[in-house]
Write an enzyme that holds these catalytic residues in place. Structure first.
Site, PDB file in Angstrom:
ATOM      1  N   LEU A  42      -2.000   5.186  -4.446  1.00 23.45           N
ATOM      2  CA  LEU A  42      -2.557   4.528  -3.255  1.00 23.45           C
ATOM      3  C   LEU A  42      -3.759   5.320  -2.747  1.00 23.45           C
ATOM      4  CD1 LEU A  42      -0.314   3.491  -0.186  1.00 23.45           C
ATOM      5  CD2 LEU A  42      -2.778   3.176  -0.438  1.00 23.45           C
TER       6      LEU A  42
ATOM      7  N   PHE B 214      -9.493  -2.277   3.560  1.00 26.00           N
ATOM      8  CA  PHE B 214      -9.016  -1.042   2.933  1.00 26.00           C
ATOM      9  C   PHE B 214      -9.993  -0.540   1.879  1.00 26.00           C
ATOM     10  CE2 PHE B 214      -4.861  -3.216   4.016  1.00 26.00           C
ATOM     11  CZ  PHE B 214      -4.839  -2.658   5.272  1.00 26.00           C
TER      12      PHE B 214
ATOM     13  N   HIS C 174      -7.039  -6.966   7.627  1.00 28.88           N
ATOM     14  CA  HIS C 174      -6.785  -7.836   6.477  1.00 28.88           C
ATOM     15  C   HIS C 174      -7.680  -9.087   6.501  1.00 28.88           C
ATOM     16  CE1 HIS C 174      -3.086  -5.429   6.619  1.00 28.88           C
ATOM     17  NE2 HIS C 174      -2.818  -5.800   5.386  1.00 28.88           N
TER      18      HIS C 174
ATOM     19  N   GLN D 140      -7.253  -3.753  -2.319  1.00 28.20           N
ATOM     20  CA  GLN D 140      -6.208  -4.724  -1.967  1.00 28.20           C
ATOM     21  C   GLN D 140      -6.651  -5.703  -0.875  1.00 28.20           C
ATOM     22  OE1 GLN D 140      -2.064  -3.459  -0.617  1.00 28.20           O
ATOM     23  NE2 GLN D 140      -1.812  -3.936  -2.777  1.00 28.20           N
TER      24      GLN D 140
ATOM     25  N   TYR E 185     -12.772   0.898   2.801  1.00 21.71           N
ATOM     26  CA  TYR E 185     -13.578   1.961   3.398  1.00 21.71           C
ATOM     27  C   TYR E 185     -13.295   3.367   2.864  1.00 21.71           C
ATOM     28  CZ  TYR E 185     -14.345  -2.144   6.229  1.00 21.71           C
ATOM     29  OH  TYR E 185     -14.606  -3.428   6.618  1.00 21.71           O
ATOM     30  N   PRO E 186     -12.068   3.702   2.472  1.00 21.36           N
ATOM     31  CA  PRO E 186     -11.902   5.036   1.870  1.00 21.36           C
ATOM     32  C   PRO E 186     -12.758   5.201   0.610  1.00 21.36           C
ATOM     33  CG  PRO E 186      -9.771   4.133   2.464  1.00 21.36           C
ATOM     34  CD  PRO E 186     -10.786   3.025   2.627  1.00 21.36           C
TER      35      PRO E 186
ATOM     36  N   GLU F 239      -8.046   4.530  -2.536  1.00 25.03           N
ATOM     37  CA  GLU F 239      -9.181   3.688  -2.907  1.00 25.03           C
ATOM     38  C   GLU F 239     -10.360   4.498  -3.430  1.00 25.03           C
ATOM     39  OE1 GLU F 239      -7.422   3.468  -0.138  1.00 25.03           O
ATOM     40  OE2 GLU F 239      -6.432   1.528  -0.344  1.00 25.03           O
TER      41      GLU F 239
HETATM   42  C1  TPP Z   1      -6.071   2.347   3.104  1.00 24.55           C
HETATM   43  C2  TPP Z   1      -5.064   1.314   2.797  1.00 24.55           C
HETATM   44  N1  TPP Z   1      -4.968   0.841   1.535  1.00 24.55           N
HETATM   45  C3  TPP Z   1      -4.094  -0.137   1.227  1.00 24.55           C
HETATM   46  C4  TPP Z   1      -3.282  -0.664   2.190  1.00 24.55           C
HETATM   47  C5  TPP Z   1      -2.315  -1.783   1.844  1.00 24.55           C
HETATM   48  N2  TPP Z   1      -0.949  -1.307   1.952  1.00 24.55           N
HETATM   49  C6  TPP Z   1      -0.222  -1.515   3.054  1.00 24.55           C
HETATM   50  S1  TPP Z   1       1.237  -0.760   2.987  1.00 24.55           S
HETATM   51  C7  TPP Z   1       0.955  -0.161   1.437  1.00 24.55           C
HETATM   52  C8  TPP Z   1       1.970   0.700   0.780  1.00 24.55           C
HETATM   53  C9  TPP Z   1       2.337   1.882   1.623  1.00 24.55           C
HETATM   54  O1  TPP Z   1       3.349   2.610   1.030  1.00 24.55           O
HETATM   55  P1  TPP Z   1       3.903   3.947   1.666  1.00 24.55           P
HETATM   56  O2  TPP Z   1       2.772   4.807   2.094  1.00 24.55           O
HETATM   57  O3  TPP Z   1       4.865   4.528   0.729  1.00 24.55           O
HETATM   58  O4  TPP Z   1       4.629   3.483   3.005  1.00 24.55           O
HETATM   59  P2  TPP Z   1       5.757   2.361   3.197  1.00 24.55           P
HETATM   60  O5  TPP Z   1       5.044   1.062   3.373  1.00 24.55           O
HETATM   61  O6  TPP Z   1       6.646   2.372   2.020  1.00 24.55           O
HETATM   62  O7  TPP Z   1       6.435   2.740   4.457  1.00 24.55           O
HETATM   63  C10 TPP Z   1      -0.293  -0.577   0.989  1.00 24.55           C
HETATM   64  C11 TPP Z   1      -0.858  -0.282  -0.328  1.00 24.55           C
HETATM   65  C12 TPP Z   1      -3.413  -0.149   3.496  1.00 24.55           C
HETATM   66  N3  TPP Z   1      -2.656  -0.601   4.509  1.00 24.55           N
HETATM   67  N4  TPP Z   1      -4.295   0.821   3.778  1.00 24.55           N
END
Ligand code: TPP
Lengths: 323, 379
Positions: free
Chosen positions: A57, A85, A128, A81, A87-88, A59
């Site tokens: 995860l 998201f 989003h 995604q 911006y990173p 970017e």
């Molecule tokens: C910078 C960013 N990239 C992608 C996303 C999309 N996204 C939302 S939740 C998620 C997974 C997060 O997993 P984790 O950090 O393990 O936390 P959990 O949701 O399991 O509590 C993703 C990829 C986001 N919110 N922010």
């Protein structure tokens, strides 16, 4: 056959990966899950975890490694995604993806496609629903494409992947489920050309991505009142098809630019500037803009008040006709 | 003694290669077994009285009830989406409970349990998911920052806040939540670097619920554990059984007190499991099996605490009734606050963008006003 925009892009990815084994697809949840919008559904099964894979995860990591893979000789497709998201990865996109080919005097080619689902209208939570196209258009070295139909979803995606320039490919997520009756593969107009979706005589609507359908609906509504609008789908935001824009204004004498993105320094500003530079004497009225407001993208329950719609476009038409 | 979790005390000396004792223990700290039996750990003595033990249990039960209500509200179209904390109640409640009243929490979007410990208005919190506004609680009223959706970004805010508290000589510790996936983003790494260099009183609390949407932990890191990352930033890496409310409390408490003493930041990996889908929009059958979930259900945090309390004669029917009533009351309050809640005047879109909005968008505000008037809407 009825094909959705999401399916058309999915098919384009499959066909490109079948045709050229240097094409890779990666990003968050694109493998096993097939992407949160299922745009990459089936790719990992067909091409294996080596060519379609889930990344950590991160970017910046996704785009930065895409650059390295491209330097090695691959043709990476990287998914962000959601619009908000991306911006990173801004640093990697702006400082390297866009500039390294120029920095290297052309010796380094970066045939990378960055896929970004963008825009609002789906009732999502914050981050989003954004329309960040101006950032990419203002970054020299990137091509910026956005399809407004399933046919273009297929054909323009194929063009993006084949391009030796880096391409930001903006997918209008609220139109992912929009259908066309079409047999794939299909080849539409060259990706960097604007296309007249509907001919008209009274004013030109310049639009792209999610707003193509909205503009066509506005043209329908205007026709009921006896006004004939020309709908021009820009398709490519960088480069911008200036000759097609000017030609349309020369036919109609009036121009309205439609986009979801906030008004200030949105695409409307650039389109208006090019029109007054190139077709000043053909203008019957100032170029007007039907856009989102200059505020952060609103919460889901308020997005209908924020997003440009048929009424906002017709308001612009009325003002344009009043000159 | 072999490797133990000694890294939280300044006097600690670790083995060669880990002179500060910052590497994580081989096994996560656990005081309660899944069946609820308690084992003493001299390094993690229980400093909780009977009332507090009951309170931890109550908070978990209430969290689960409100969480369920939120899912129901989403199914009924009242929320756009919701990210459940089912299964993570102990991790959240215990860690938030380990903080002092002046300490601050910097949460992600999944921290309902932590919010309830802080008595954040639960209906208000869910307005984020309904989309009536982007958030709806006053961070300063509860020392609970806005829920952050861009992954991991809040870790830097927690660090900056802690740096501010330190600079100001205030006895405030911050704790930030993110997930296993979040440990891959750049921002939490920069946060840990800043925290380490500045000896900032911040605790990085990672709920390792095994998944980032569909991506399992082994695609997220090649490290032996997430807690191993901590030493690279100059802080202890701690681990606890995140489904054990007592173990999590004890580990967090020590990290918080250490930070309060000025001995710097710590990183905690709480081992847990996301029992629900990632959000209500997600379909987990595409990437994990029913069997795996059933296996995880056996480690339920609430059941084991109930067994523990029962064995200590701290649990009876009356307590159960009382807690159920409270849970129901809050769930009803949340439902009433969310159901068909109005979005308010759309003109508010222009109200909070700037402190000094003059010159920015008067024309656009007028345009919306006119649009609303012609549609016969708004005030
Ligand atoms: C910078 C960013 N990239 C992608 C996303 C999309 N996204 C939302 S939740 C998620 C997974 C997060 O997993 P984790 O950090 O393990 O936390 P959990 O949701 O399991 O509590 C993703 C990829 C986001 N919110 N922010």
């Amino acid at each position: 056959m009825a094909v959705t925009l999401a399916q058309a892009i999915n098919q384009a990815l499959k066909d490109a990966m079948s045709d050229d084994e240097r094409v890779l697809m990666f990003g968050e949840d694109v493998g096993r899950l097939g992407g949160v919008f299922r745009v990459t559904d089936g790719l990992q099964e067909m091409f294996g975890e080596g060519r379609c894979y889930d990344t950590p995860l991160a970017e910046s990591g996704i785009v930065g490694t895409a650059i390295g893979l491209a330097m090695y000789g691959y043709r990476p497709i990287a998914e962000m995604q959601f619009d908000g998201f991306t911006y990173p990865a801004f640093e990697q996109i702006v400082s390297h993806l866009a500039k390294m080919p120029n920095r290297s005097r052309g010796t380094v080619k970066l045939p990378v496609t960055i896929r970004i689902p963008y825009g609002g209208g789906i009732g999502a939570v914050e981050h989003h629903s954004e329309s960040p196209e101006s950032y990419w258009v203002h970054t020299q070295g990137l091509k910026v494409l956005t399809p407004g139909t399933p046919e273009d979803g297929y054909s323009m995606m194929r063009a993006a992947i084949s391009s030796d320039d880096p391409v930001v490919f903006l997918e209008p997520k609220r139109r992912y489920w929009m259908k066309s009756d079409v047999e794939l593969p299909v080849e539409t107009e060259p990706a960097t050309q604007a296309v007249v979706r509907r001919e008209g005589t009274d004013a030109s609507l310049f639009c792209y991505g999610p707003m193509v359908r909205t503009a066509l609906e506005a043209a329908d509504a205007a026709a009921d009142e006896g006004w004939y609008l020309e709908v021009v789908d820009l398709r490519s935001l960088a480069p911008l098809d200036t000759p097609a824009i000017l030609a349309s204004v020369q036919r109609t004498g009036r121009a309205i630019v439609v986009h979801e993105a906030s008004r200030t320094l949105g695409m409307g500003a650039e389109v208006a500037a090019r029109i007054q530079e190139g077709a000043f004497y053909h203008l019957e009225a100032p170029v007007l803009r039907a856009t989102g407001f200059d505020t952060p993208y609103p919460p889901a329950k308020l997005e209908e008040y924020w997003l440009p719609d048929v009424d906002r476009i017709l308001d612009c038409l009325e003002r344009s006709l009043s000159y | 003694m072999g490797r133990t979790v000694t890294g939280v005390d300044s006097s600690d000396e670790g083995p060669p290669g880990d002179p500060h004792g910052w590497l994580p223990p081989d096994e996560p700290v656990s005081l309660l077994d899944p069946d609820g039996s308690y084992h003493e750990d001299p390094e993690h003595p229980l400093d909780l009285d009977d009332e507090q033990l009951r309170e931890l249990y109550r908070l978990m039960v209430v969290t689960r009830k409100v969480d369920r209500e939120a899912i129901n509200l989403q199914r009924q179209g009242q929320l756009g989406v919701y990210a459940s904390c089912l299964g993570q109640e102990a991790a959240q409640v215990a860690s938030a409970y380990a903080l002092g009243a002046d300490d601050w929490i910097f949460p992600s979007y999944r921290e309902l349990g932590a919010a309830l410990v802080r008595q954040v208005d639960a209906a208000g919190l869910l307005h984020l998911y309904r989309g009536t506004w982007l958030s709806d609680h006053d961070p300063y009223a509860h020392n609970f920052a806005l829920m952050s959706i861009p992954i991991g970004t809040q870790a830097l805010h927690a660090t900056g806040f802690a740096m501010g508290a330190k600079l100001d000589g205030a006895s405030i510790v911050t704790l930030t939540y993110y997930g296993d996936g979040g440990t891959s983003e750049g921002d939490p790494h920069e946060a840990m670097t800043f925290a380490g260099v500045n000896d900032a009183p911040v605790v990085f609390f990672v709920q390792n619920n095994q998944y980032a949407i569909s991506v399992p932990l082994d695609r997220q890191t090649a490290a032996p554990t997430l807690a191993h990352k901590a030493i690279g930033y100059g802080m202890p890496g701690l681990r606890c059984d995140g489904n054990d409310v007592l173990g999590t409390y004890a580990v967090t408490r020590r990290a918080v007190e250490r930070a309060r003493r000025g001995e710097g930041p710590a990183f905690i990996e709480a081992m847990t499991y996301r029992m629900e889908a990632h959000t209500t929009s997600d379909d987990p059958t595409r990437y994990r099996t029913k069997e795996e979930r059933e296996e995880a259900a056996k480690t339920d945090p609430i059941a084991r605490m109930k067994n523990f309390l029962t064995a200590r004669d701290l649990y009876d029917d009356e307590l159960e009734r009382e807690i159920d009533e409270q849970a129901q009351e809050l769930a009803t309050y949340v439902r009433d606050g969310i159901y068909d809640a109005d979005h308010g005047d759309p003109m508010e879109l222009f109200e909070h963008v700037y402190v000094e909005p003059e010159g920015h968008f008067e024309d656009q505000a007028a345009q919306l006003r006119a649009e609303l008037d012609s549609a016969g809407e708004g005030s």
